[in-house]
Design an enzyme around this catalytic site. Structure first.
Site, PDB file in Angstrom:
ATOM      1  N   ARG A  65      89.568   2.403  81.078  1.00 21.21           N
ATOM      2  CA  ARG A  65      88.788   1.665  82.090  1.00 21.21           C
ATOM      3  C   ARG A  65      89.722   0.977  83.084  1.00 21.21           C
ATOM      4  NH1 ARG A  65      87.284  -3.300  81.573  1.00 21.21           N
ATOM      5  NH2 ARG A  65      86.987  -3.275  79.319  1.00 21.21           N
ATOM      6  N   TYR A 125      73.567   5.301 104.220  1.00 23.11           N
ATOM      7  CA  TYR A 125      73.122   5.881 102.960  1.00 23.11           C
ATOM      8  C   TYR A 125      72.127   4.900 102.312  1.00 23.11           C
ATOM      9  CZ  TYR A 125      73.391   7.997  98.352  1.00 23.11           C
ATOM     10  OH  TYR A 125      73.079   8.594  97.168  1.00 23.11           O
ATOM     11  N   ASP A 180      82.461   3.433 105.226  1.00 20.50           N
ATOM     12  CA  ASP A 180      82.062   4.529 104.338  1.00 20.50           C
ATOM     13  C   ASP A 180      82.390   5.819 105.092  1.00 20.50           C
ATOM     14  OD1 ASP A 180      80.756   6.564 102.978  1.00 20.50           O
ATOM     15  OD2 ASP A 180      78.976   5.368 102.514  1.00 20.50           O
ATOM     16  N   LYS A 216      80.822  14.343  97.532  1.00 20.42           N
ATOM     17  CA  LYS A 216      80.499  15.139  98.708  1.00 20.42           C
ATOM     18  C   LYS A 216      81.693  15.996  99.133  1.00 20.42           C
ATOM     19  CE  LYS A 216      76.895  12.611  98.069  1.00 20.42           C
ATOM     20  NZ  LYS A 216      76.609  11.383  98.764  1.00 20.42           N
TER      21      LYS A 216
HETATM   22  C1  LIG Z   1      76.260  10.075  98.481  1.00 19.40           C
HETATM   23  C2  LIG Z   1      76.686   8.955  99.318  1.00 19.40           C
HETATM   24  C3  LIG Z   1      76.990   7.693  98.766  1.00 19.40           C
HETATM   25  C4  LIG Z   1      76.813   7.384  97.304  1.00 19.40           C
HETATM   26  O1  LIG Z   1      77.612   8.180  96.506  1.00 19.40           O
HETATM   27  P1  LIG Z   1      77.252   8.611  94.994  1.00 19.40           P
HETATM   28  O2  LIG Z   1      78.453   9.388  94.601  1.00 19.40           O
HETATM   29  O3  LIG Z   1      75.991   9.411  95.048  1.00 19.40           O
HETATM   30  O4  LIG Z   1      77.059   7.363  94.223  1.00 19.40           O
HETATM   31  C5  LIG Z   1      77.433   6.704  99.637  1.00 19.40           C
HETATM   32  N1  LIG Z   1      77.561   6.928 100.955  1.00 19.40           N
HETATM   33  C6  LIG Z   1      77.270   8.122 101.519  1.00 19.40           C
HETATM   34  C7  LIG Z   1      77.433   8.295 102.986  1.00 19.40           C
HETATM   35  C8  LIG Z   1      76.820   9.167 100.716  1.00 19.40           C
HETATM   36  O5  LIG Z   1      76.526  10.339 101.287  1.00 19.40           O
END
Ligand SMILES: *Cc1c(COP(=O)(O)O)cnc(C)c1O
Length: 394
Positions: free
Chosen positions: A58, A111, A183, A208
């Site tokens: 962790r 998101y 992000d 992604k």
């Molecule tokens: C998918 C996504 C998230 C969250 O990510 P997870 O891996 O699903 O928790 C945050 N920001 C954006 C722009 C995303 O596409």
């Protein structure tokens, strides 16, 4: 050669590689929850931070470290912090940077869960928030409060594909003593490096583009400074938002082909965006590579390419969009994005279902909006699939 002297595509393959005793060509999976100390003194030194030996997964693990160093090198930050998911990354950042009574200023079309967790949960601990159209810097300025501490930007925004000026935001953050968080999931480090424009923290849902194969959920945070790195890392460790070694290994495998995947998918996305824009059944198409995009010029300046996310609305509205999604044969009807396979989804009823109707409409997440994430399939096959699905609407 030092990592920082190497070009991006070389760092994709080699950055973070472990000094491994058996000469393994790939980073091994250290599937161990705990690590033996050489002696009681060594254990005490590890806990005191005097020795950087591993303690417990962790807190840290060699396979995870390899991924953290790889992504930190791609984004040009102080270090990487791998998390269980993109939301684990967002949560660690929010918890590290926001205190009771603080205000967070953010992009309206982000998101869905990144907004819902603030409005439904952090609000219970006294955190205030404003979600505004950050493509307009004046809108951001208008919503600054004396207690604003964090500027949280998503660009291109999800799912409206609006582009926010990162350099202008960084100047605003400096002037007002805000920590600027970006992000960068929609771009990946291949298309955009927010720290270069003055952001303080960048993070990814590596689920992604970075992993790119729809087989892992994960996140990585890259702060610009050691101070922010330590602060956020501590929250990740104490909340247990850590990644797992096998997850890290899969992402390390996926990231190697990031440039190849994006070069291919964005070339196809450009063709599909043009095809859609010229189609008589389309009401509107949003793609940063089309001159019709409201921030086309900014996208060209700020991003190294236009990416593979397209949003559009059909003249027949949501009913037509629903029929289109049901008739597509190659494009998979699924949430998520940035993988090798083409995905299509309806944000208003899916990813952004948790955002109130009112907030969706003010953020431009209209009922007719359909979102495409273009993969690396043959472009002619993808266009033929769209053609047959659009024909079926008559
Ligand atoms: C998918 C996504 C998230 C969250 O990510 P997870 O891996 O699903 O928790 C945050 N920001 C954006 C722009 C995303 O596409």
């Amino acid at each position: 050669m030092k990592n920082k002297d190497l070009k991006f595509d070389t760092r994709l393959i080699h950055a973070g590689a472990l000094d491994e005793p058996f000469g393994s060509a790939t980073v091994p999976i250290y599937q161990s929850s705990t690590f033996a100390f050489k002696s009681a003194e060594h254990g005490a030194a590890c806990f005191a931070g005097e020795d950087n030996g591993y303690i417990y997964t962790r807190i840290g693990n060699p396979t995870i470290t390899a991924l953290e160093e790889n992504i930190a090198s791609l984004e040009g930050g102080f270090g990487g912090i791998a998390t269980s998911s993109g939301m684990g990354a967002a949560t660690s950042i929010y918890m590290a940077l926001l205190n009771q009574g603080d205000h967070i200023l953010s992009t309206d079309a982000i998101y869905g869960p990144s907004r819902v967790i603030i409005e439904s949960h952090f609000s219970r601990f006294g955190v205030e928030s404003s979600y505004v159209d950050s493509t307009d810097i004046e809108e951001l300025k208008k919503h600054l409060r004396p207690n604003t501490k964090v500027l949280y930007i998503e660009t291109p925004a999800n799912p409206t594909i609006g582009i926010t000026d990162l350099k202008a935001c960084a100047a605003l953050a400096r002037e007002n003593d805000l920590v600027m968080v970006v992000d960068n999931t929609f771009c990946s480090p291949f298309l955009q490096n927010p720290l270069e424009y003055g952001a303080d923290v960048v993070f990814h849902s590596v689920t992604k583009f970075i992993n790119g194969h729809a087989d892992v959920v994960g996140g990585v945070i890259v702060p610009a400074t050691e101070e922010l790195y330590r602060k956020i890392r501590s929250l990740m460790v104490y909340t247990g938002c850590n990644m797992d070694p096998h997850q890290a290994w899969l992402v390390l495998r996926g990231v190697k082909t990031l440039s190849l995947r994006i070069e291919r998918s964005q070339a196809t996305a450009m063709k599909i965006a043009r095809y859609l824009e010229s189609h008589p059944q389309m009401a509107w198409v949003r793609y940063p590579g089309l001159p019709s995009h409201p921030q086309y010029e900014l996208a060209g300046r700020q991003m190294k390419g236009y990416g593979s996310m397209i949003s559009f609305g059909l003249k027949g509205g949501y009913e037509a969009g629903k029929m289109l999604m049901n008739h597509l044969e190659l494009a998979t009807l699924a949430v998520s994005l940035g993988g090798v396979e083409t995905l299509v989804q309806h944000p208003a009823s899916m990813t952004h279902a948790g955002v109130s109707r009112e907030d969706k409409s003010s953020a431009g997440i209209t009922d007719d909006l359909v979102r495409f994430s273009i993969g690396i399939e043959d472009e002619d096959d993808l266009i033929a699939d769209l053609e047959q699905a659009l024909k079926s609407l008559h």
